[in-house]
Design an enzyme around this catalytic site. Structure first.
Site, PDB file in Angstrom:
ATOM      1  CG  HIS A  79    -109.950  52.701  88.844  1.00  0.00           C
ATOM      2  ND1 HIS A  79    -108.668  52.203  88.796  1.00  0.00           N
ATOM      3  CD2 HIS A  79    -109.841  53.936  89.398  1.00  0.00           C
ATOM      4  CE1 HIS A  79    -107.838  53.091  89.320  1.00  0.00           C
ATOM      5  NE2 HIS A  79    -108.521  54.146  89.692  1.00  0.00           N
ATOM      6  CG  ASP A 130    -108.055  49.115  87.219  1.00  0.00           C
ATOM      7  OD1 ASP A 130    -108.770  49.605  86.329  1.00  0.00           O
ATOM      8  OD2 ASP A 130    -107.778  49.707  88.275  1.00  0.00           O
ATOM      9  CB  SER A 228    -105.873  56.020  89.036  1.00  0.00           C
ATOM     10  OG  SER A 228    -106.038  55.366  90.251  1.00  0.00           O
TER      11      SER A 228
HETATM   12  N1  ARG Z   1    -107.200  54.493  92.818  1.00  0.00           N
HETATM   13  C1  ARG Z   1    -106.331  55.611  92.938  1.00  0.00           C
HETATM   14  C2  ARG Z   1    -106.680  56.647  91.897  1.00  0.00           C
HETATM   15  O1  ARG Z   1    -107.806  56.587  91.419  1.00  0.00           O
HETATM   16  C3  ARG Z   1    -104.897  55.217  92.971  1.00  0.00           C
HETATM   17  C4  ARG Z   1    -104.570  54.864  94.345  1.00  0.00           C
HETATM   18  C5  ARG Z   1    -103.245  54.287  94.537  1.00  0.00           C
HETATM   19  N2  ARG Z   1    -103.107  54.137  95.940  1.00  0.00           N
HETATM   20  C6  ARG Z   1    -102.028  53.753  96.551  1.00  0.00           C
HETATM   21  N3  ARG Z   1    -101.994  53.717  97.841  1.00  0.00           N
HETATM   22  N4  ARG Z   1    -100.960  53.423  95.881  1.00  0.00           N
HETATM   23  O2  ARG Z   1    -105.988  57.598  91.652  1.00  0.00           O
END
Ligand code: ARG
Length: 303
Positions: A79, A130, A228
């Protein structure tokens, strides 16, 4: 004729360097055995604590994290890339050996990306699969500040490693909708089994076999936006080294009770990791092998 022996020696050395598998991984030379102190709910990471952690940047701004799995390959989240394919690859950089985003320092190594290998079955609705591999333009040099993490060989191997302590790390925000932080943060988390994580009061069946939940039931420690692609890393006491068990993927807000972080489970991707690296590396590898075997036969002919 005196140059035959050195030629033979050099060729043999190159050959063994190219063919020998990665034997050292997951070891940190600077930080001692993890301190069990109790990102969201974290603390500043000590120097050299996570030498496989990289910052993936777009136009010099932190975008996502990643984990070094070998000198040429970085593991990250799909992502982080699939919506950014419009951006030319030359605007991306991978920084290793970095702790403070605004002050990279002499230990930092910077590479560009020569290929992005996204998982073929990535699903942007469910976030299944992912994982993405980045092939670097040139290899990282391993130092006290830059090291690869180990990856589990399969799910059974992951379970048998019997991890005692797991950590998340990153420059992501310390609260939901917060800002990135300048200094690398770490927090200790617990692995949460899929059955619990899929309970109606938790993620209600959303967690696939390719995901692993980690955090604390209370929500006191979690990853957040900006973390992420980075590692969920667990320490094997038996082997005295760290394995990257997960790749930071998603979560409902950050640090909420019963809503832990969700990570792509690397043990489910061991085969994919192997074949993806082999396929892309083989072309370059074949060219080098041809050169070296040429050198070797020249040396043998001269004998
Ligand atoms: N999708 C997020 C990013 O792009 C990571 C989020 C992780 N969230 C969590 N509550 N652990 O950085």
């Amino acid at each position: 004729m005196e140059f035959k022996a050195p030629l033979l020696f050099v060729s043999a050395l190159c050959l063994s360097a190219l063919t020998s598998p990665q034997d050292s991984c997951g070891q940190r030379r600077l930080a001692a055995t993890p301190g069990w102190s109790r990102i969201v709910g974290g603390r500043e990471a000590p120097e050299g604590a996570w030498p496989w952690q990289v910052s993936i940047q777009i136009r010099s701004r932190h975008h996502c994290s990643g984990t070094i799995v070998s000198s040429l390959w970085v593991l990250t989240a799909t992502h982080c890339f699939h919506k950014f394919l419009g951006i030319s690859r030359r605007h991306f950089r991978v920084l290793a050996g970095l702790r403070v985003l605004s002050a990279p320092g002499g230990q930092t190594q910077v590479r560009s990306i020569s290929a992005v290998k996204m998982h073929e079955d990535y699903d942007d609705v469910t976030s299944d699969n992912d994982v993405t591999l980045l092939l670097l333009s040139s290899p990282f040099n391993f130092t006290d500040h830059v090291q690869p993490a180990c990856t589990p060989q399969n799910v059974t191997h992951e379970i048998n490693l019997n991890f005692s302590h797991c950590f998340i790390s990153g420059w992501g925000s310390t609260q939901y909708k917060g800002r990135l932080v300048n200094r690398l943060q770490e927090a200790e988390v617990e692995l949460i089994d899929r059955r619990t994580c899929n309970l109606i009061t938790w993620y209600d069946g959303f967690i696939t076999e390719n995901m692993i939940c980690a955090g604390l039931e209370s929500g006191a420690a979690d990853s957040c936006q900006g973390d992420s692609g980075g590692p969920l890393q667990c320490y094997s006491e038996d082997e005295d080294r760290f394995y990257v068990v997960g790749v930071t993927s998603f979560g409902y807000e950050c640090g909420l009770p019963l809503r832990p972080g969700v990570y792509a489970r690397t043990s489910r991707f061991a085969g994919w990791l192997k074949t993806s690296q082999a396929a892309s590396a083989s072309a370059a590898h074949r060219a080098k092998l041809t050169l070296i075997s040429g050198l070797l036969s020249a040396a043998l002919l001269l004998l």
